[in-house]
Scaffold this motif. Structure first.
Motif, short mmCIF file in Angstrom:
data_model
loop_
_atom_site.label_atom_id
_atom_site.label_comp_id
_atom_site.label_asym_id
_atom_site.label_seq_id
_atom_site.Cartn_x
_atom_site.Cartn_y
_atom_site.Cartn_z
N TYR A 246 33.92 -13.04 63.83
CA TYR A 246 33.95 -13.95 64.97
C TYR A 246 34.36 -15.34 64.52
O TYR A 246 34.36 -15.67 63.33
CB TYR A 246 32.58 -14.01 65.66
CG TYR A 246 31.60 -14.91 64.93
CD1 TYR A 246 31.49 -16.27 65.23
CD2 TYR A 246 30.80 -14.41 63.91
CE1 TYR A 246 30.62 -17.09 64.54
CE2 TYR A 246 29.91 -15.22 63.21
CZ TYR A 246 29.84 -16.57 63.54
OH TYR A 246 28.98 -17.38 62.85
N GLU A 247 34.66 -16.19 65.50
CA GLU A 247 34.82 -17.62 65.28
C GLU A 247 34.50 -18.35 66.58
O GLU A 247 34.61 -17.76 67.67
CB GLU A 247 36.22 -17.98 64.79
CG GLU A 247 37.32 -17.74 65.80
CD GLU A 247 38.70 -18.16 65.28
OE1 GLU A 247 38.85 -18.31 64.06
OE2 GLU A 247 39.61 -18.35 66.11
N ILE A 248 34.06 -19.58 66.46
CA ILE A 248 33.78 -20.41 67.63
C ILE A 248 34.77 -21.58 67.59
O ILE A 248 34.73 -22.41 66.69
CB ILE A 248 32.33 -20.92 67.64
CG1 ILE A 248 31.37 -19.73 67.69
CG2 ILE A 248 32.09 -21.86 68.82
CD1 ILE A 248 29.90 -20.11 67.61
N ILE B 44 39.89 -11.96 70.78
CA ILE B 44 39.45 -11.71 72.16
C ILE B 44 38.36 -12.71 72.51
O ILE B 44 37.39 -12.88 71.75
CB ILE B 44 38.91 -10.27 72.29
CG1 ILE B 44 40.00 -9.26 71.94
CG2 ILE B 44 38.36 -10.02 73.70
CD1 ILE B 44 39.48 -7.84 71.79
N ASP B 45 38.50 -13.38 73.65
CA ASP B 45 37.48 -14.31 74.13
C ASP B 45 36.27 -13.54 74.64
O ASP B 45 36.42 -12.58 75.42
CB ASP B 45 38.02 -15.19 75.24
CG ASP B 45 39.06 -16.19 74.75
OD1 ASP B 45 39.27 -16.26 73.52
OD2 ASP B 45 39.66 -16.89 75.59
N ASP C 72 14.22 -22.05 70.35
CA ASP C 72 13.78 -22.90 69.25
C ASP C 72 14.84 -22.89 68.15
O ASP C 72 14.70 -22.26 67.10
CB ASP C 72 12.45 -22.38 68.70
CG ASP C 72 11.84 -23.30 67.66
OD1 ASP C 72 12.41 -24.38 67.42
OD2 ASP C 72 10.80 -22.94 67.09
N TYR C 73 15.94 -23.62 68.41
CA TYR C 73 17.04 -23.68 67.45
C TYR C 73 17.65 -25.06 67.47
O TYR C 73 18.03 -25.58 68.52
CB TYR C 73 18.12 -22.64 67.79
CG TYR C 73 19.30 -22.69 66.85
CD1 TYR C 73 19.21 -22.15 65.57
CD2 TYR C 73 20.50 -23.28 67.24
CE1 TYR C 73 20.30 -22.21 64.71
CE2 TYR C 73 21.59 -23.34 66.38
CZ TYR C 73 21.48 -22.81 65.11
OH TYR C 73 22.55 -22.87 64.25
N ASN C 74 17.76 -25.67 66.26
CA ASN C 74 18.32 -27.02 66.14
C ASN C 74 19.44 -27.09 65.13
O ASN C 74 19.81 -28.17 64.68
CB ASN C 74 17.21 -28.01 65.74
CG ASN C 74 16.12 -28.11 66.78
OD1 ASN C 74 16.39 -28.27 67.97
ND2 ASN C 74 14.87 -27.98 66.34
N GLY C 75 20.01 -25.94 64.77
CA GLY C 75 21.05 -25.91 63.76
C GLY C 75 22.43 -26.15 64.33
O GLY C 75 22.61 -26.48 65.50
N PRO C 76 23.46 -25.99 63.48
CA PRO C 76 24.85 -26.21 63.92
C PRO C 76 25.26 -25.15 64.93
O PRO C 76 24.77 -24.02 64.92
CB PRO C 76 25.65 -26.07 62.61
CG PRO C 76 24.80 -25.21 61.73
CD PRO C 76 23.38 -25.56 62.07
N LYS C 77 26.21 -25.52 65.79
CA LYS C 77 26.67 -24.60 66.83
C LYS C 77 28.11 -24.15 66.61
O LYS C 77 28.78 -23.69 67.53
CB LYS C 77 26.52 -25.26 68.21
CG LYS C 77 25.07 -25.49 68.60
CD LYS C 77 24.93 -25.99 70.01
CE LYS C 77 23.45 -26.16 70.40
NZ LYS C 77 23.29 -26.64 71.80
N ASN C 78 28.56 -24.28 65.37
CA ASN C 78 29.88 -23.75 65.03
C ASN C 78 29.78 -22.40 64.33
O ASN C 78 30.78 -21.83 63.91
CB ASN C 78 30.66 -24.73 64.17
CG ASN C 78 29.95 -25.04 62.86
OD1 ASN C 78 28.79 -24.67 62.67
ND2 ASN C 78 30.62 -25.73 61.97
#
Length: 437
Positions: free
Chosen positions: A188-190, A206-207, A219-225
């Motif tokens: 995958y990739e974002i 594919i999107d 409860d998540y504060n990490g990177p979103k990439n």
């Protein structure tokens, strides 16, 4: 008249003597400028210079009293003597390893490098152009004199850079032995707030029809990439993403390489989901280990299972009585599974792995003892999810977030012959190949 003549003779004599003295002085000065009479002394450093400083005794009043630590502090003091004299510019250690222990004497292997001082010469080693002497191995013989006093009596050099270490593997050979297979063409990739998947190694993308924010709720504060570790499965036969987490959890799933997608509900029970570990053990059977309701260092844990390929889910149980944070987990088949709760501490004991096992699909759980060898206690502390290749199982135990032994990424390996009821230490896995280097 005679008196006057005598004065003239005396004055002439004085002038002549002065002229001779000045000439001699000027000649000496010129000769000094042309050829120095004092040559610069050559500074050397050899192995015998270290031996001449021994025995060396040190009182250790406070701090860690492990044999390796005591050896390090004695070694450090020995090196400081030569740094003070300018013979060494630096001394850097790789590791210290306990080899022998008998009564009040013990032997510790020191693997280290030396940096020669500027202009220092040596006949004991062949330094690099920058003066670095690499790959030194000494077996330090140390004697305990009293409760707090130790003597470095002598050392013996060795050529074994892996001295004292058990059998080791690189990560590739470990994966081959464990039977770990990956679908390298699927990933995958974002990009631009859009989740995309490929099944042909990036030739086509594919999107995925999902708002990216739904992948990171709870409860998540990490990177979103990049996706939350363990929260997805991407395979040519089935692709699934755990979504939600603020109030309940859902699953977005495709079984035709992204041509169509279904969103199904997993649970409405969990709020503030943190860990979400998704996996499939067969075409029809799968699991999700989820945690939520975290307060400081405690949280609830839950196991959900599917028997129709992920289209419906039921809660299957939890590890009762344990509220520590989950660090890893998974099912091996529909009945056998493991959950790791990181490391636990008991008074006056180093931290050790906390691993639980189920053999009835998650209804009941029992703690599994991981027999960390004495020399590695407090070093390898966090169990990962075991891998099974047929009846043979392999367990890796890492060093936790603050580990620094051999760079911090070396893992301890354990094996089982009874489906994970008991484990045996089998060596080390070196993913960065720091030991080979």
């Amino acid at each position: 008249m005679k008196l006057f003549t005598n004065k003239i003779v005396l004055l002439a004599t004085i002038l002549l003597i002065g002229a001779v003295i000045i000439s001699i002085y000027m000649w000496k000065g010129g000769e000094k400028n042309e050829k120095p009479s004092i040559e610069k002394k050559v500074v050397t450093l050899n192995e015998q210079d270290f031996k001449n400083q021994l025995p060396m005794t040190k009182e250790i009043i406070e701090g860690d009293t492990k044999k390796e630590t005591i050896a390090y502090r004695l070694w450090f003091d020995l090196m400081e003597k030569f740094k003070t004299s300018g013979q060494l510019a630096g001394a850097y250690f790789n590791r210290f390893h306990l080899l022998e222990e008998k009564d009040k004497e013990f032997v510790v292997a020191a693997v280290f490098q030396l940096q020669l001082g500027e202009g220092v010469q040596t006949t004991s080693w062949k330094p690099q152009k920058n003066g670095l002497i690499d790959g030194l191995v000494w077996k330090l013989k140390i004697k305990k004199q009293s409760d707090q006093t130790y003597t470095l009596e002598s050392f013996e050099k060795s050529s074994d850079k892996l001295i004292g270490l058990p059998p080791m593997q690189d990560m590739d050979s470990y994966k081959k032995e464990a039977g770990i297979k990956t679908d390298e063409n699927s990933r995958y990739e974002i990009v631009d707030d859009t989740l995309k998947v490929t099944y042909n190694n990036g030739k086509d993308w594919i999107d995925v029809p999902i708002e990216v924010d739904r992948l990171f709720e709870g409860d998540y504060n990490g990177p979103k990439n990049e996706l939350i570790k363990g929260s997805y499965v991407i395979h040519s036969k089935r692709t699934a993403f755990v979504i939600g987490g603020r109030r309940g959890l859902q699953l977005l799933i495709s079984e035709n390489q992204g041509n169509s997608w279904d969103e199904v509900n997993i649970t409405d029970k969990i709020q503030g989901a943190r860990m979400r570990l998704l996996g499939f053990t067969s075409d029809q059977h799968g699991y999700l280990i989820a945690t939520g309701y975290r307060t400081m260092a405690s949280e609830g844990n839950y196991l959900f299972k599917t028997n129709d390929g992920g289209h419906s889910w039921k809660e299957a149980g939890s590890v009762a009585g344990v509220t520590s944070l989950v660090t890893d987990g998974g099912l091996i088949n529909d009945e056998l599974g493991f959950v790791s709760f990181g490391s636990i501490n008991f008074e006056n004991e180093p931290p050790r792995p906390c691993l639980y096992r189920t053999a009835d699909g998650g209804k009941t759980w029992k703690e599994v003892k991981v027999p960390i060898p004495k020399e590695y206690k407090g070093i390898f502390t966090v169990a990962e999810t075991p891998i099974f290749n047929g009846n043979k199982g392999t367990l890796l135990v890492n060093q936790g977030p603050n580990g620094d032994y051999l760079g911090g990424n070396v893992l301890a390996k354990f094996t089982t012959k009874d489906m994970g009821k008991t484990w045996t230490f089998a060596g080390l896995v070196d993913p960065d190949e720091v030991l080979g280097k």
